[in-house]
Design a protein around this motif. Structure first.
Motif, PDB file in Angstrom:
ATOM      1  N   TRP A 167       1.176  -1.458   0.004  1.00 12.86           N
ATOM      2  CA  TRP A 167       0.339   0.219   0.167  1.00 12.86           C
ATOM      3  C   TRP A 167       0.828   1.100   0.225  1.00 12.86           C
ATOM      4  N   ARG A 168       2.445   1.499   0.923  1.00 16.54           N
ATOM      5  CA  ARG A 168       3.195   2.750   0.566  1.00 16.54           C
ATOM      6  C   ARG A 168       3.780   2.435  -0.232  1.00 16.54           C
ATOM      7  N   GLN A 169       3.380   1.476  -1.190  1.00 17.72           N
ATOM      8  CA  GLN A 169       4.558   1.376  -2.397  1.00 17.72           C
ATOM      9  C   GLN A 169       4.245   3.259  -3.595  1.00 17.72           C
TER      10      GLN A 169
ATOM     11  N   GLU B 160       3.012   9.691   5.481  1.00 20.84           N
ATOM     12  CA  GLU B 160       3.548   9.983   4.296  1.00 20.84           C
ATOM     13  C   GLU B 160       3.651   8.838   3.335  1.00 20.84           C
ATOM     14  N   GLU B 161       4.309   8.482   2.417  1.00 21.88           N
ATOM     15  CA  GLU B 161       3.167   7.941   0.887  1.00 21.88           C
ATOM     16  C   GLU B 161       1.897   6.694   1.670  1.00 21.88           C
ATOM     17  N   GLY B 162       1.024   7.356   1.518  1.00 19.92           N
ATOM     18  CA  GLY B 162       0.024   6.576   1.895  1.00 19.92           C
ATOM     19  C   GLY B 162      -0.514   6.023   2.966  1.00 19.92           C
ATOM     20  N   VAL B 163       0.034   7.121   3.729  1.00 20.16           N
ATOM     21  CA  VAL B 163      -0.194   6.803   5.285  1.00 20.16           C
ATOM     22  C   VAL B 163      -1.205   7.681   6.145  1.00 20.16           C
ATOM     23  N   LEU B 164      -2.070   7.860   5.940  1.00 19.53           N
ATOM     24  CA  LEU B 164      -2.724   8.598   7.173  1.00 19.53           C
ATOM     25  C   LEU B 164      -3.664   8.425   8.303  1.00 19.53           C
ATOM     26  N   ASP B 165      -3.169   9.484   9.574  1.00 14.96           N
ATOM     27  CA  ASP B 165      -3.223   9.281  10.834  1.00 14.96           C
ATOM     28  C   ASP B 165      -4.928   9.640  11.180  1.00 14.96           C
TER      29      ASP B 165
END
Length: 474
Positions: A25-27, A332-337
Motif C-alpha cells: 500500500w505504501r509503495q 508519508e506515502e499512503g499513510v494517514l493518521d
C-alpha cells in the motif's frame, strides 16, 4: 483452528493476501484507484442483492448504479451516486444481511444498544481474518510475543473483546479475557488473577481500568502495573491518558478506533499515532460548511467521518455517517493518521460554561498538578453545579487544592468526594461520555432510553437527593 482443510487453506490465503496488501500500500507504484474500484464494486453488488438497500436507492437509483457498475465507472463517481446512511437505514440493511446470510456468518455480535435497540454486527470469516491482520501488523510496532495481556471489556455481546483476543494471539501474546459482573467476577477477582499472571498489557476501555484502580485503592489491594495500555471503546482525552500513565506506570495507546457498525477503521502504531486503514476502507469527510470530500491525503481535513468498508461483503457498509468529529493528517506515502475529537455536539451544557471533553478533563487532571481523581460525574441542579468524585485523597480540602483550575473555570461549583459513585458513572464504554458523566437534573429523564438506563439515571437522581440533604443538614 478449523476442522475443514479447505477453510484452513482459505484462512492462510486471506492472511497472506492482507499482509501483502499492507506492505504494497505504501509503495508509490501501487494502483490504489484500481484496488478501490475492484473492492467497492464487489461491495456495492453485494448491497444490491439486499432488498433493504435497493429500497433506499429506488428503482431509478438502482438502475443508475447498475449502469455505473456495468461500464466500470471510477470509484469516486460510483460512491457519489450512493446514499449516505444513518443508523436507522443501516439497521435495516444489517438486520436483513444477518437473516438472509446467517449461514455464511462465523460469529453473531450486536452493538451495545445502550440508548436504543441493539444493531446486528455479525462477522464473516473474511472480515474477521482481515481485521485480525490489520490489527496485528500495526500493533507489531510496539507489542511482542513476550507480552501477556489482560483484556477487560465489559461488553461480551460486542465484537471488541473477541477481536482483541484474536489479534493478540496472532502476535503470539498470551491473553486473559474477562469482564466484571455482579455475581462472582468482581474487580477483586481480576486483581487476584493478575497478581500471579503478571500481565504486561492491559486492553479495554479507560473506564474499566479506572474502576480497577479505584477498587484496589478502596480495598487496600496491590494494583497491577502494566508496561503497555491499549485503550478502546470510548473517547480518551489527553488528560485522562496522563492519569492512566500515572496509575499504571506504562505507555498508553489509543489501541484502535471504530465501532461495532464500522469495524476497526484505525489502529495504533505508537502512543501518538492512530493509523487509518485506508487499504480496507474509503473515507469521506463532511466539513463544517456541509461539503463532502474524499479523504485523499492531500492535506489536513477535519469534520464528520463517513465510512465505506471494503472487506465486509456479507454486511455491506457504504457511506455510513458515524456522528464522530475527527481530524485526519497525511504522514508519508499512503499513510494517514486520525485524531478522534469526540461525538458531534459533545460540549458541556453548564450554566455560563462552554467546554468540550478534553477541556474539562484538563481541569480534572491538570498537566501541572497532582490530581488523584479516579472517577467523577457532574450534576447540574436548579441552584448549583456539583462535581462528584472519588479519589485517593485524605480529605475533600486536599482535593480542592489540587483542583483549583476547575474551581476557577466553573464558578460556584460544589465539590463532593464520595466513597463510591452510582453505577451509571462506570458505563463510559457503552453509554458515552456525556450520558455517563454529565447529568442535568433540571430536566426529566429521556423517555427514549431503555428501561435499564432510565433506572440507572433514577438511581443517580436519588443519590444526588441524598447528597444534597446531607449537605443541607451540615
Amino acid at each position: 483452528m478449523y476442522r475443514d482443510e479447505a477453510t484452513r487453506e482459505q484462512v492462510n490465503r486471506l492472511i497472506a493476501q492482507q499482509q501483502r496488501l499492507i506492505r504494497a500500500w505504501r509503495q508509490p507504484d501501487f494502483d490504489r484507484d484500481a484496488h478501490y474500484a475492484e473492492r467497492l464494486g464487489k461491495t456495492v453488488r453485494s448491497a444490491l442483492e439486499l432488498e433493504s438497500y435497493r429500497e433506499l436507492l429506488g428503482s431509478e437509483g438502482a438502475a443508475s448504479v447498475d449502469a455505473l457498475l456495468s461500464r466500470g465507472a471510477d470509484y469516486r463517481e460510483l460512491l457519489a451516486a450512493l446514499p449516505i446512511l444513518a443508523k436507522r437505514e443501516y439497521r435495516a440493511i444489517s438486520g436483513e444481511a444477518s437473516r438472509s446470510r446467517r449461514h455464511r456468518m462465523l460469529n453473531y455480535f450486536e452493538t451495545s444498544g445502550t440508548t436504543g435497540e441493539p444493531l446486528p454486527a455479525p462477522k464473516g470469516l473474511h472480515d474477521l481474518v482481515v481485521n485480525t491482520v490489520n490489527f496485528g501488523e500495526h500493533w507489531a510496532e510496539f507489542l511482542s510475543g513476550g507480552d501477556t495481556a489482560l483484556i477487560l471489556i465489559n461488553t461480551p455481546q460486542g465484537p471488541a473483546a473477541f477481536q482483541f483476543e484474536h489479534a493478540l494471539n496472532y502476535l503470539g501474546i498470551a491473553t486473559f479475557r474477562t469482564w466484571v459482573d455482579t455475581v462472582r467476577n468482581d474487580y477483586g477477582r481480576v486483581i487476584r488473577i493478575a497478581g500471579f499472571l503478571r500481565p504486561t498489557v492491559f486492553a479495554g476501555p479507560p473506564s474499566q481500568l479506572i474502576n480497577l484502580y479505584e477498587y484496589a485503592a478502596a480495598n487496600g489491594l496491590e494494583a497491577p502495573a502494566f508496561r503497555k495500555v491499549l485503550l478502546t471503546g470510548e473517547r480518551s482525552s489527553p488528560a485522562l491518558k496522563r492519569r492512566l500513565r500515572q496509575l499504571t506506570g506504562g505507555a498508553v495507546y489509543d489501541a484502535s478506533y471504530g465501532s461495532s457498525e464500522t469495524g476497526t477503521t484505525a489502529v495504533a502504531v505508537s502512543e501518538d499515532a492512530l493509523r487509518l486503514q485506508t487499504h480496507s476502507y474509503i473515507f469521506e469527510i463532511e466539513e463544517r460548511d456541509g461539503r463532502i470530500r474524499f479523504v485523499t491525503g492531500d492535506g489536513l481535513v477535519e469534520g464528520e467521518l463517513i465510512v465505506t468498508a471494503l472487506e465486509n461483503d456479507l454486511r455491506p457498509l457504504i457511506r455510513y455517517r458515524t456522528g464522530d468529529l475527527v481530524r485526519i493528517e497525511p504522514r508519508e506515502e499512503g499513510v494517514l493518521d486520525i485524531t478522534p475529537l469526540g461525538r458531534l455536539g459533545h460540549a458541556l451544557d453548564l450554566p455560563g460554561v462552554g467546554l468540550d471533553q478534553d477541556e474539562f478533563e484538563e481541569l480534572v487532571w491538570p498537566e501541572d498538578g497532582d490530581s488523584r481523581i479516579f472517577n467523577y460525574f457532574i450534576a447540574v441542579c436548579p441552584d448549583k453545579v456539583y462535581f462528584v468524585f472519588t479519589g485517593d485523597y485524605d480529605n475533600e480540602a486536599q482535593a480542592e487544592r489540587h483542583l483549583r483550575h476547575l474551581r476557577e473555570a466553573i464558578p460556584g461549583v460544589a465539590f463532593c468526594m464520595v466513597p463510591k459513585l452510582p453505577d451509571i458513572a462506570g458505563l463510559g464504554s457503552t453509554l458515552g461520555w456525556k450520558a455517563a458523566r454529565v447529568h442535568d437534573l433540571r430536566k426529566p429523564a429521556d423517555p427514549s432510553y431503555p428501561a435499564n438506563i432510565r433506572q440507572a439515571m433514577e438511581q443517580l437522581r436519588q443519590f444526588m437527593e441524598t447528597l444534597r440533604s446531607q449537605e443541607a443538614a451540615v
